[in-house]
Design a protein around this motif. Structure first.
Motif, PDB file in Angstrom:
ATOM      1  N   ALA A   1      17.080 -21.254  29.899  1.00 48.52           N
ATOM      2  CA  ALA A   1      16.702 -22.578  30.263  1.00 48.52           C
ATOM      3  C   ALA A   1      16.956 -23.359  29.278  1.00 48.52           C
ATOM      4  N   VAL A   2      16.657 -23.341  27.828  1.00 45.88           N
ATOM      5  CA  VAL A   2      16.856 -24.568  27.108  1.00 45.88           C
ATOM      6  C   VAL A   2      18.056 -25.002  27.086  1.00 45.88           C
ATOM      7  N   ALA A   3      18.875 -24.202  26.410  1.00 46.47           N
ATOM      8  CA  ALA A   3      20.484 -24.140  25.775  1.00 46.47           C
ATOM      9  C   ALA A   3      21.258 -24.351  26.966  1.00 46.47           C
ATOM     10  N   LYS A   4      21.225 -23.459  27.739  1.00 46.76           N
ATOM     11  CA  LYS A   4      22.272 -24.123  28.898  1.00 46.76           C
ATOM     12  C   LYS A   4      21.829 -24.285  30.208  1.00 46.76           C
ATOM     13  N   ILE A   5      20.865 -24.065  30.396  1.00 43.48           N
ATOM     14  CA  ILE A   5      20.643 -25.174  32.112  1.00 43.48           C
ATOM     15  C   ILE A   5      20.502 -26.234  31.876  1.00 43.48           C
ATOM     16  N   PHE A   6      18.963 -27.011  31.293  1.00 41.12           N
ATOM     17  CA  PHE A   6      18.145 -27.695  31.236  1.00 41.12           C
ATOM     18  C   PHE A   6      18.553 -28.820  29.907  1.00 41.12           C
ATOM     19  N   GLY A   7      18.617 -27.840  29.151  1.00 39.53           N
ATOM     20  CA  GLY A   7      19.167 -28.852  28.356  1.00 39.53           C
ATOM     21  C   GLY A   7      20.535 -29.076  27.914  1.00 39.53           C
ATOM     22  N   PRO A   8      21.299 -29.061  28.981  1.00 35.85           N
ATOM     23  CA  PRO A   8      22.459 -29.849  28.886  1.00 35.85           C
ATOM     24  C   PRO A   8      22.566 -31.575  29.139  1.00 35.85           C
ATOM     25  N   LEU A   9      21.045 -31.533  30.120  1.00 37.34           N
ATOM     26  CA  LEU A   9      21.159 -32.928  30.784  1.00 37.34           C
ATOM     27  C   LEU A   9      20.903 -33.907  29.704  1.00 37.34           C
ATOM     28  N   LEU A  10      20.074 -33.459  28.358  1.00 37.96           N
ATOM     29  CA  LEU A  10      20.119 -34.035  27.353  1.00 37.96           C
ATOM     30  C   LEU A  10      21.600 -34.136  26.355  1.00 37.96           C
ATOM     31  N   PHE A  11      21.857 -32.838  26.343  1.00 37.83           N
ATOM     32  CA  PHE A  11      22.656 -32.297  24.898  1.00 37.83           C
ATOM     33  C   PHE A  11      24.153 -32.175  24.866  1.00 37.83           C
ATOM     34  N   GLY A  12      24.575 -32.017  26.625  1.00 37.67           N
ATOM     35  CA  GLY A  12      25.571 -31.439  27.134  1.00 37.67           C
ATOM     36  C   GLY A  12      25.696 -30.384  26.309  1.00 37.67           C
ATOM     37  N   ARG A  13      27.608 -30.198  26.076  1.00 36.54           N
ATOM     38  CA  ARG A  13      27.458 -28.979  25.610  1.00 36.54           C
ATOM     39  C   ARG A  13      27.050 -28.845  24.249  1.00 36.54           C
ATOM     40  N   GLY A  14      26.600 -29.096  23.538  1.00 37.09           N
ATOM     41  CA  GLY A  14      26.460 -28.993  22.462  1.00 37.09           C
ATOM     42  C   GLY A  14      25.978 -27.709  22.145  1.00 37.09           C
ATOM     43  N   TRP A  15      25.468 -26.466  23.409  1.00 39.39           N
ATOM     44  CA  TRP A  15      25.440 -25.129  22.752  1.00 39.39           C
ATOM     45  C   TRP A  15      27.037 -24.823  21.657  1.00 39.39           C
ATOM     46  N   CYS A  16      27.708 -25.349  22.807  1.00 40.70           N
ATOM     47  CA  CYS A  16      29.500 -24.592  22.692  1.00 40.70           C
ATOM     48  C   CYS A  16      29.352 -25.224  21.582  1.00 40.70           C
ATOM     49  N   GLY A  17      28.884 -26.449  20.799  1.00 48.22           N
ATOM     50  CA  GLY A  17      30.132 -26.864  19.688  1.00 48.22           C
ATOM     51  C   GLY A  17      29.223 -26.342  18.472  1.00 48.22           C
ATOM     52  N   TYR A  18      27.755 -26.005  18.887  1.00 51.24           N
ATOM     53  CA  TYR A  18      26.879 -25.918  17.485  1.00 51.24           C
ATOM     54  C   TYR A  18      26.352 -24.994  17.378  1.00 51.24           C
TER      55      TYR A  18
ATOM     56  N   ALA B   1      32.503 -18.980  19.776  1.00 50.74           N
ATOM     57  CA  ALA B   1      32.606 -20.267  19.560  1.00 50.74           C
ATOM     58  C   ALA B   1      32.762 -20.025  17.623  1.00 50.74           C
ATOM     59  N   MET B   2      31.887 -19.339  17.452  1.00 48.40           N
ATOM     60  CA  MET B   2      31.535 -19.505  15.868  1.00 48.40           C
ATOM     61  C   MET B   2      33.152 -18.814  14.944  1.00 48.40           C
ATOM     62  N   VAL B   3      32.735 -17.569  15.771  1.00 46.01           N
ATOM     63  CA  VAL B   3      34.625 -17.206  15.255  1.00 46.01           C
ATOM     64  C   VAL B   3      36.193 -18.119  15.549  1.00 46.01           C
ATOM     65  N   LEU B   4      35.868 -18.182  17.055  1.00 48.87           N
ATOM     66  CA  LEU B   4      37.039 -18.390  16.982  1.00 48.87           C
ATOM     67  C   LEU B   4      37.300 -19.511  16.541  1.00 48.87           C
ATOM     68  N   ASP B   5      36.578 -20.230  16.525  1.00 49.89           N
ATOM     69  CA  ASP B   5      37.009 -21.543  15.597  1.00 49.89           C
ATOM     70  C   ASP B   5      37.451 -21.890  14.454  1.00 49.89           C
ATOM     71  N   PHE B   6      37.207 -20.595  13.693  1.00 50.45           N
ATOM     72  CA  PHE B   6      38.459 -19.838  12.824  1.00 50.45           C
ATOM     73  C   PHE B   6      39.849 -19.701  12.823  1.00 50.45           C
TER      74      PHE B   6
ATOM     75  N   LEU C   1      47.523 -16.241  22.736  1.00 47.84           N
ATOM     76  CA  LEU C   1      48.683 -16.053  24.049  1.00 47.84           C
ATOM     77  C   LEU C   1      48.378 -18.539  24.392  1.00 47.84           C
ATOM     78  N   PHE C   2      47.655 -18.960  24.474  1.00 50.00           N
ATOM     79  CA  PHE C   2      47.742 -20.867  25.020  1.00 50.00           C
ATOM     80  C   PHE C   2      47.679 -21.342  23.530  1.00 50.00           C
ATOM     81  N   LYS C   3      47.655 -20.968  22.435  1.00 54.35           N
ATOM     82  CA  LYS C   3      47.902 -21.428  21.018  1.00 54.35           C
ATOM     83  C   LYS C   3      46.424 -22.301  20.985  1.00 54.35           C
ATOM     84  N   ASP C   4      45.182 -22.521  21.037  1.00 54.47           N
ATOM     85  CA  ASP C   4      44.352 -22.901  21.648  1.00 54.47           C
ATOM     86  C   ASP C   4      43.399 -22.313  21.628  1.00 54.47           C
ATOM     87  N   ASN C   5      42.294 -22.294  20.562  1.00 54.60           N
ATOM     88  CA  ASN C   5      41.099 -21.676  20.225  1.00 54.60           C
ATOM     89  C   ASN C   5      40.152 -21.512  21.305  1.00 54.60           C
ATOM     90  N   ARG C   6      40.164 -22.451  21.981  1.00 57.66           N
ATOM     91  CA  ARG C   6      38.935 -22.886  22.626  1.00 57.66           C
ATOM     92  C   ARG C   6      39.868 -22.046  24.255  1.00 57.66           C
TER      93      ARG C   6
END
Ligand code: SF4
Ligand code: SF4
Ligand code: SF4
Length: 280
Positions: free
Chosen positions: A107-124, A129-134, A199-204
């Motif tokens: 509810a906080v990070a993924k359903i209502f939170g994105p109205l305020l901070f978008g995909r901040g969860w995915c970036g922070y 993704a914490m591992v994939l970003d390496f 495969l896609f040469k893309d961390n994300r």
């Protein structure tokens, strides 16, 4: 001594911390559980410190928050406290009718939170993704395969079908099964994430095509209060922002309908490279 103007730049960081403190205290008092105070204070503290580091121009700010929050959630909440924080855990607690753990988290990070901070969860905060970003492909090396995005809905339906099936069959020791599903699901995400990245040469690539959580994240992100703005009058169409964006967002358009607009993870790599300061 820092001037008042300089200190004012840190007000949003303080506000972010206080916002999480408000959630922490409210849940602590209403649910009479000290865990909520500690949990949300820690996450708010990491976010506040990370945004302050960002304001101070530290390039590692986002990675600091991502590792501090992501590893806390994976290791402490997931592995030590044995709470399934994956999407299966959300369905599980929802079907139990319990508003705690994964249901609060979603509810906080993924359903209502994105109205305020978008995909901040995915970036922070996301521990996948914490591992994939390496991995080595911080900037996508190949054009995005838009049609593969359908896979996220398949994954979403499968996760729902799996947990519904377990409930309908009245499987015993469901709590234990959910914990093992959490570990297996995480391992699977990492393996799929690595395979897709190479495969896609893309961390994300995993985030773009497979992650079922994006089904929740995208609608709120469209209306997000926090977003990267583009002053199109200042844009000279050099394309630097488009090349550096890990999520293929058409960020040099101001409209919310910009291509892949709901994919922005607020990493601010685009703002750093814009030569005319059109992005803010
Ligand atoms: S899209 Fe999914 S895997 Fe990627 S950062 Fe967001 S929640 Fe994590
Ligand atoms: S580079 Fe810019 S548009 Fe792309 S995800 Fe990061 S903040 Fe969003
Ligand atoms: S980097 Fe700046 S100037 Fe270049 S295309 Fe993007 S917004 Fe326009």
């Amino acid at each position: 001594m820092k001037s008042n103007n300089e200190l004012c730049r840190y007000v949003p960081s303080m506000m972010l911390f206080l916002l999480f403190e408000a959630v922490a205290v409210t849940l602590w008092l209403t649910k009479d559980n000290l865990f909520y105070l500690l949990n949300f204070s820690y996450i708010g503290g990491c976010l506040g410190m990370g945004t302050a580091l960002f304001t101070a121009g530290k390039r590692y700010a986002r990675r600091f928050v991502q590792l501090a929050v992501g590893s806390y959630m994976l290791i402490y909440l997931g592995v030590i406290s044995r709470e399934n924080m994956q999407i299966e855990g959300f369905w599980y607690y929802l079907f139990l009718g319990v508003f705690e753990a994964a249901t609060i988290h979603y509810a906080v990070a993924k359903i209502f939170g994105p109205l305020l901070f978008g995909r901040g969860w995915c970036g922070y905060a996301c521990w996948t993704a914490m591992v994939l970003d390496f991995l080595p492909y911080k900037q996508p090396q190949k054009p995005r395969k838009e049609k593969l995005g359908i896979l996220r809905y398949v994954m979403f339906a499968l996760s729902l079908a799996l947990v519904s099936g377990l409930f309908l069959m009245k499987v015993a020791h469901l709590e234990q099964i959910m914990f093992w599903l959490f570990l297996a699901g995480d391992a699977l995400y990492y393996i799929a994430g690595f395979v897709f990245a190479y495969l896609f040469k893309d961390n994300r690539a995993f985030c773009k095509y497979l992650c079922p959580v994006t089904v929740f994240l995208k609608p709120g992100s469209y209306f997000s209060l926090l977003r990267v703005h583009c002053d199109e009058d200042k844009c000279i169409h050099c394309g630097k922002c488009l090349r550096v964006c890990p999520m293929n967002v058409e960020v040099n358009k101001e409209s919310r309908k910009r291509k892949n607009g709901t994919e922005c993870i607020l990493c601010y790599e685009c703002t750093k490279v814009c030569p005319t300061k059109a992005l803010h």
